[in-house]
Motif scaffolding. Structure first.
Motif, PDB file in Angstrom:
ATOM      1  N   GLN A 131     147.343   9.724  81.753  1.00 49.68           N
ATOM      2  CA  GLN A 131     146.206   8.978  82.291  1.00 49.68           C
ATOM      3  C   GLN A 131     145.885   9.429  83.715  1.00 49.68           C
ATOM      4  O   GLN A 131     144.714   9.518  84.103  1.00 49.68           O
ATOM      5  CB  GLN A 131     146.492   7.473  82.271  1.00 49.68           C
ATOM      6  CG  GLN A 131     146.664   6.903  80.884  1.00 49.68           C
ATOM      7  CD  GLN A 131     145.389   6.916  80.063  1.00 49.68           C
ATOM      8  OE1 GLN A 131     144.297   6.991  80.593  1.00 49.68           O
ATOM      9  NE2 GLN A 131     145.535   6.857  78.754  1.00 49.68           N
ATOM     10  N   LEU A 132     146.916   9.724  84.516  1.00 49.53           N
ATOM     11  CA  LEU A 132     146.683  10.209  85.875  1.00 49.53           C
ATOM     12  C   LEU A 132     145.949  11.541  85.856  1.00 49.53           C
ATOM     13  O   LEU A 132     145.048  11.783  86.670  1.00 49.53           O
ATOM     14  CB  LEU A 132     148.001  10.363  86.630  1.00 49.53           C
ATOM     15  CG  LEU A 132     148.537   9.122  87.311  1.00 49.53           C
ATOM     16  CD1 LEU A 132     149.928   9.396  87.877  1.00 49.53           C
ATOM     17  CD2 LEU A 132     147.612   8.650  88.416  1.00 49.53           C
ATOM     18  N   MET A 133     146.329  12.431  84.942  1.00 53.25           N
ATOM     19  CA  MET A 133     145.654  13.718  84.849  1.00 53.25           C
ATOM     20  C   MET A 133     144.180  13.528  84.488  1.00 53.25           C
ATOM     21  O   MET A 133     143.318  14.247  84.980  1.00 53.25           O
ATOM     22  CB  MET A 133     146.343  14.623  83.826  1.00 53.25           C
ATOM     23  CG  MET A 133     147.760  15.031  84.202  1.00 53.25           C
ATOM     24  SD  MET A 133     147.849  15.928  85.767  1.00 53.25           S
ATOM     25  CE  MET A 133     148.601  14.696  86.827  1.00 53.25           C
ATOM     26  N   SER A 134     143.917  12.546  83.646  1.00 55.95           N
ATOM     27  CA  SER A 134     142.513  12.243  83.311  1.00 55.95           C
ATOM     28  C   SER A 134     141.773  11.711  84.538  1.00 55.95           C
ATOM     29  O   SER A 134     140.628  12.087  84.786  1.00 55.95           O
ATOM     30  CB  SER A 134     142.441  11.206  82.191  1.00 55.95           C
ATOM     31  OG  SER A 134     143.003  11.711  81.022  1.00 55.95           O
ATOM     32  N   LEU A 135     142.439  10.845  85.310  1.00 53.63           N
ATOM     33  CA  LEU A 135     141.805  10.302  86.513  1.00 53.63           C
ATOM     34  C   LEU A 135     141.540  11.410  87.534  1.00 53.63           C
ATOM     35  O   LEU A 135     140.507  11.405  88.209  1.00 53.63           O
ATOM     36  CB  LEU A 135     142.674   9.209  87.129  1.00 53.63           C
ATOM     37  CG  LEU A 135     142.813   7.932  86.316  1.00 53.63           C
ATOM     38  CD1 LEU A 135     143.787   6.975  86.989  1.00 53.63           C
ATOM     39  CD2 LEU A 135     141.460   7.267  86.119  1.00 53.63           C
ATOM     40  N   ILE A 136     142.464  12.361  87.630  1.00 54.53           N
ATOM     41  CA  ILE A 136     142.260  13.493  88.539  1.00 54.53           C
ATOM     42  C   ILE A 136     141.117  14.362  88.032  1.00 54.53           C
ATOM     43  O   ILE A 136     140.241  14.772  88.804  1.00 54.53           O
ATOM     44  CB  ILE A 136     143.564  14.304  88.687  1.00 54.53           C
ATOM     45  CG1 ILE A 136     144.585  13.487  89.480  1.00 54.53           C
ATOM     46  CG2 ILE A 136     143.300  15.646  89.358  1.00 54.53           C
ATOM     47  CD1 ILE A 136     145.968  14.084  89.503  1.00 54.53           C
ATOM     48  N   LYS A 137     141.114  14.628  86.743  1.00 54.98           N
ATOM     49  CA  LYS A 137     140.066  15.466  86.154  1.00 54.98           C
ATOM     50  C   LYS A 137     138.679  14.896  86.427  1.00 54.98           C
ATOM     51  O   LYS A 137     137.743  15.637  86.722  1.00 54.98           O
ATOM     52  CB  LYS A 137     140.293  15.584  84.645  1.00 54.98           C
ATOM     53  CG  LYS A 137     139.233  16.389  83.926  1.00 54.98           C
ATOM     54  CD  LYS A 137     139.515  16.445  82.443  1.00 54.98           C
ATOM     55  CE  LYS A 137     138.411  17.182  81.706  1.00 54.98           C
ATOM     56  NZ  LYS A 137     138.654  17.225  80.262  1.00 54.98           N
ATOM     57  N   PHE A 138     138.547  13.586  86.336  1.00 52.81           N
ATOM     58  CA  PHE A 138     137.239  12.970  86.514  1.00 52.81           C
ATOM     59  C   PHE A 138     136.992  12.501  87.945  1.00 52.81           C
ATOM     60  O   PHE A 138     136.013  11.805  88.212  1.00 52.81           O
ATOM     61  CB  PHE A 138     137.055  11.818  85.528  1.00 52.81           C
ATOM     62  CG  PHE A 138     137.000  12.301  84.105  1.00 52.81           C
ATOM     63  CD1 PHE A 138     135.930  13.063  83.660  1.00 52.81           C
ATOM     64  CD2 PHE A 138     138.021  12.033  83.226  1.00 52.81           C
ATOM     65  CE1 PHE A 138     135.874  13.536  82.362  1.00 52.81           C
ATOM     66  CE2 PHE A 138     137.988  12.490  81.919  1.00 52.81           C
ATOM     67  CZ  PHE A 138     136.909  13.261  81.486  1.00 52.81           C
ATOM     68  N   GLY A 139     137.875  12.873  88.876  1.00 54.84           N
ATOM     69  CA  GLY A 139     137.626  12.650  90.301  1.00 54.84           C
ATOM     70  C   GLY A 139     137.950  11.270  90.831  1.00 54.84           C
ATOM     71  O   GLY A 139     137.491  10.901  91.902  1.00 54.84           O
ATOM     72  N   PHE A 140     138.765  10.501  90.117  1.00 50.69           N
ATOM     73  CA  PHE A 140     139.119   9.161  90.590  1.00 50.69           C
ATOM     74  C   PHE A 140     140.390   9.156  91.436  1.00 50.69           C
ATOM     75  O   PHE A 140     140.584   8.291  92.265  1.00 50.69           O
ATOM     76  CB  PHE A 140     139.327   8.204  89.410  1.00 50.69           C
ATOM     77  CG  PHE A 140     138.071   7.919  88.654  1.00 50.69           C
ATOM     78  CD1 PHE A 140     137.091   7.106  89.187  1.00 50.69           C
ATOM     79  CD2 PHE A 140     137.860   8.473  87.400  1.00 50.69           C
ATOM     80  CE1 PHE A 140     135.924   6.841  88.495  1.00 50.69           C
ATOM     81  CE2 PHE A 140     136.703   8.219  86.696  1.00 50.69           C
ATOM     82  CZ  PHE A 140     135.728   7.408  87.243  1.00 50.69           C
ATOM     83  N   ALA A 141     141.276  10.106  91.179  1.00 52.65           N
ATOM     84  CA  ALA A 141     142.556  10.144  91.890  1.00 52.65           C
ATOM     85  C   ALA A 141     142.839  11.579  92.325  1.00 52.65           C
ATOM     86  O   ALA A 141     142.178  12.520  91.882  1.00 52.65           O
ATOM     87  CB  ALA A 141     143.675   9.637  90.989  1.00 52.65           C
ATOM     88  N   GLU A 142     143.831  11.697  93.204  1.00 50.56           N
ATOM     89  CA  GLU A 142     144.233  13.030  93.635  1.00 50.56           C
ATOM     90  C   GLU A 142     145.729  13.038  93.941  1.00 50.56           C
ATOM     91  O   GLU A 142     146.342  11.993  94.128  1.00 50.56           O
ATOM     92  CB  GLU A 142     143.434  13.486  94.850  1.00 50.56           C
ATOM     93  CG  GLU A 142     143.641  12.649  96.080  1.00 50.56           C
ATOM     94  CD  GLU A 142     142.721  13.074  97.224  1.00 50.56           C
ATOM     95  OE1 GLU A 142     142.030  14.083  97.097  1.00 50.56           O
ATOM     96  OE2 GLU A 142     142.724  12.359  98.231  1.00 50.56           O
TER      97      GLU A 142
END
Length: 98
Positions: free
Chosen positions: A64-75
């Motif tokens: 889920q974190l990788m998805s959030l990073i992919k879509f620009g929500f997390a880093e």
């Protein structure tokens, strides 16, 4: 000539409905995204910290974190003291870019 707005979208919904499995996956992703983002608002956290705090398996948290990073929500942030895990944080401290 009157043009009915949304006629094409309505037609496509009737002819090509979204699979129930896809809708369930989207609901799960949205729910998990909110939980993870709320946890990250409290501060930077590693995957094991998020997994323990949220009672979600570490592999699921990472996915889920990788998805959030992919879509620009997390880093990705700094690495922990033991050089084992990266800390993750909300991208741009949650500031909206628009």
């Amino acid at each position: 000539m009157d043009v009915e707005k949304g006629k094409t979208a309505k037609y496509r919904k009737e002819k090509n409905p979204v699979a129930k499995e896809v809708m369930e996956n989207l609901k799960y992703f949205t729910k998990t995204k909110k939980i993870l983002m709320d946890a990250l608002k409290e501060g930077d956290k590693t995957v094991p910290q998020l997994s323990e705090a949220l009672s979600i398996p570490a592999d699921e948290v990472l996915y889920q974190l990788m998805s959030l990073i992919k879509f620009g929500f997390a880093e990705t942030g700094d690495i922990d003291d033991m050089d084992e895990y990266f800390y993750y944080k909300i991208k741009d401290n949650g500031k909206d870019k628009s």
